[in-house]
Scaffold this active site. Structure first.
Site, PDB file in Angstrom:
ATOM      1  N   PHE A  44       0.722  -0.891  -0.342  1.00 18.74           N
ATOM      2  CA  PHE A  44       0.322   0.317   0.448  1.00 18.74           C
ATOM      3  C   PHE A  44       1.318   1.246  -0.186  1.00 18.74           C
ATOM      4  CE2 PHE A  44      -2.258   3.246   2.838  1.00 18.74           C
ATOM      5  CZ  PHE A  44      -3.195   3.357   1.625  1.00 18.74           C
ATOM      6  N   ASP A  54      -2.990   0.695  -4.568  1.00 12.24           N
ATOM      7  CA  ASP A  54      -3.045  -0.976  -4.176  1.00 12.24           C
ATOM      8  C   ASP A  54      -3.703  -1.566  -5.626  1.00 12.24           C
ATOM      9  OD1 ASP A  54      -1.293  -2.546  -3.192  1.00 12.24           O
ATOM     10  OD2 ASP A  54      -2.393  -2.107  -1.287  1.00 12.24           O
TER      11      ASP A  54
HETATM   12  C1  SPV Z   1      -0.316  -3.354   3.782  1.00  9.10           C
HETATM   13  O1  SPV Z   1      -0.041  -1.974   3.699  1.00  9.10           O
HETATM   14  O2  SPV Z   1       0.600  -3.438   1.897  1.00  9.10           O
HETATM   15  C2  SPV Z   1      -1.035  -3.887   3.825  1.00  9.10           C
HETATM   16  C3  SPV Z   1      -1.494  -3.731   4.538  1.00  9.10           C
HETATM   17  O3  SPV Z   1      -1.117  -5.091   2.773  1.00  9.10           O
HETATM   18  S1  SPV Z   1      -4.130  -2.756   3.725  1.00  9.10           S
HETATM   19  O4  SPV Z   1      -3.581  -1.600   3.491  1.00  9.10           O
HETATM   20  O5  SPV Z   1      -4.522  -2.441   4.874  1.00  9.10           O
HETATM   21  O6  SPV Z   1      -4.057  -4.468   3.392  1.00  9.10           O
HETATM   22 MG    MG Z   2      -0.212  -4.644   1.111  1.00  8.23          MG
END
Ligand code: SPV
Ligand code: MG
Length: 290
Positions: A44, A54
């Protein structure tokens, strides 16, 4: 690397370890200096750095390059977010080999279809692969790793996909049976109830991992009380803090017609030199530039 403590030994010592997301060597160094036990090489955060959602748009090689740069700068374990494993179980064998070689201490693989959609977005398209298919990915990862301390963490998105606790538990049981070292259970609820209920119902041998982005009141005391969670990942706080700080500083410089005020409230250039280890470079100059 003789003083390097593995994730397993850190968990054995502390019961619960705190892992901070990073998107660059510098953010990883800041997390280590602050006292975190590990680094989360977040998909992300890296996607956001590229200005992208993402959604499996950042490539494996982009993520791997950044991870390699981070592992070279910190002495705490780096946990790689490999999303869905960039394909099927065959892709997973390649991915695990590359990430272990790049210095990662663990990978987290999630049971969504490729390309995935980020978990926390409202109305996100959340599709899961069949349980058996995901077991194959875990088995492929386990068979590929060279070091048994390199952890294969299976992440189920069953709660994120709205499939309920029963399905989430069934998948977690199946993933443990396939050999997963830990289970990451993710939730996008605004309160910890859903995760607390899952963590209480979890009767497996392997410990749980949580990412309490949407339910930040789940603090250490509350996590420890459950007895089944051994790792908490702070998924994006460095990136969000950086956006807050940059936005404020940039606006001030425009509003003030110069950096005269903003300069006082940000770190000095010397602090950046320290983080770059400019001293070592100067030392090399003195010794080798003849
Ligand atoms: C990330 O930090 O890339 C994760 C956690 O996978 S989340 O963004 O909450 O999916
Ligand atoms: Mg992730």
């Amino acid at each position: 690397m003789s003083t390097f403590k593995t994730i397993k030994s850190r968990i054995a010592e502390r019961g619960l370890i705190h892992v901070m997301a990073a998107h660059s060597p510098m953010s990883a160094v800041l997390a280590e200096e602050a006292g975190f036990d590990g680094i989360w090489a977040s998909g992300f955060e890296l996607s956001a750095l590229y200005g992208l959602p993402d959604m499996s748009l950042v490539t494996m090689s982009q993520h791997l390059d950044m991870l390699r740069a981070m592992t070279g700068h910190v002495s705490i374990p780096v946990i790689a977010d490999i999303d869905t494993g960039y394909g099927n179980a065959v892709n997973v064998t390649h991915v695990v080999r590359e990430y272990e070689r790049a210095g990662a201490s663990a990978v987290v693989i999630e049971d969504k279809t490729f390309p995935k959609v980020t978990s926390l977005v409202a109305g996100g398209r959340q599709e899961l692969v069949r349980t058996e298919e995901f077991q194959g990915k875990i088995e492929a990862a386990i068979a590929t790793r060279r070091d048994p301390d390199f952890l294969i963490i299976a992440r189920t998105e069953a709660l994120i996909a709205g499939l309920g606790e029963e399905e989430a538990l069934a998948r977690a049981v199946a993933y443990e049976a396939a050999g997963a070292d830990m289970i990451l259970i993710h939730s996008k609820r605004k309160t910890p109830n859903e995760i607390e209920s899952f963590a209480r119902a979890w009767k497996g041998e392997v410990p749980l991992v949580i990412v309490p982005t949407s339910y930040p009141e789940m603090d250490e005391k509350r996590i420890r009380a459950l007895n089944t969670i051994a790792m908490v990942i702070y998924g994006n706080h460095g990136l969000r803090a950086a956006v807050t700080a940059m936005t404020e500083t940039f606006r001030r410089i425009i509003a003030d017609g110069g950096a005269q005020n903003a300069s006082r409230d940000i770190v000095s250039v010397e602090e950046i030199f320290r983080l770059q280890d400019m001293e070592a470079a100067k030392d090399s100059e003195r010794r080798y530039l003849k």
